[in-house]
Design an enzyme around this catalytic site. Sequence first.
Site, PDB file in Angstrom:
ATOM      1  N   ASP A  92      52.744  23.197  32.032  1.00 49.82           N
ATOM      2  CA  ASP A  92      53.490  22.012  31.638  1.00 49.82           C
ATOM      3  C   ASP A  92      53.038  20.901  32.590  1.00 49.82           C
ATOM      4  OD1 ASP A  92      55.609  20.399  30.478  1.00 49.82           O
ATOM      5  OD2 ASP A  92      56.698  20.751  32.335  1.00 49.82           O
TER       6      ASP A  92
ATOM      7  N   ASP B 234      54.920  17.378  33.316  1.00 47.34           N
ATOM      8  CA  ASP B 234      55.989  16.710  34.062  1.00 47.34           C
ATOM      9  C   ASP B 234      56.925  17.715  34.724  1.00 47.34           C
ATOM     10  OD1 ASP B 234      55.406  13.896  33.430  1.00 47.34           O
ATOM     11  OD2 ASP B 234      55.761  14.540  31.380  1.00 47.34           O
TER      12      ASP B 234
END
Length: 201
Positions: A16, A18
Site C-alpha cells: 500500500d 499511504d
Amino acid sequence: MKLKLPEGQFKAYLFDCDGTIADSMPLHYIAWKKALGEWGCDFDEDLFYAWGGLSVAKIISTLNEQRGLNMPVAEVEHRKESLYYDLLPQLTAVPEVLEHIEAQYGRIPFAVVSGSTRESVTASLAALHLLDRFETMVCAGDYKKGKPDPEIFLLAAERLGVAPQDCLVFEDAELGIQGATAAGMASVRVPLPHERAVALK
C-alpha cells in the site's frame, strides 16, 4: 521498531502507499479536514483511519450519504488532492517499510496497491525518490471493487506474474489486510503513526 515478517520465501512484495511506504496519513488528514471543512463537513480522525484504503471519491460519496450532504464529488476530490500536493515537501517515508524496500530491491519485484489516485501515488513516491522501485502500480480507477475486495491484490500479482500465495502484502489499514487475506496472500501490518510514536518512547 522493526516489522516482523511472516515465515516464507516470498517472490514479490505488494505495498500500500499511504501510511505504508509514505508516512502521508497525517498530511492527507490535514488536506481532508480543510477540503471538507469548506463544505461544512466534519471528518473525525478515528473515522479517517478506519476508512484507510477507500478511494477519495468513495469517502466523499459515503459522507454525502451518511450526513445528508450534496458535496460535488469530483470538485472536492480535486481540492483535497491539490491541498495534499501542497504538503508534499513535508513528506517522509515510513522507516520500518523503507528498510525492507532497500533490502529486497532488485531481488524480487515490487508493486503498489493503493486506493489513492495514480497521480497522488506518483507524486508521493516521486517526492520520496522511490518511484523507480516499483514494477507496477494498481491505483484507483484500475479496478472495479476496492479494498477489502481482493481484486486490487490479485491484479497486481497477475501483472508481476507471481502466484498470490507467493506475494507478501505490506498494509497499514484493516481493509487492506482483509483484502490481502481474501486474495490468499500473507500480510504484515504497518503500525499507524501514533502507534509508531508510542513504540519509540
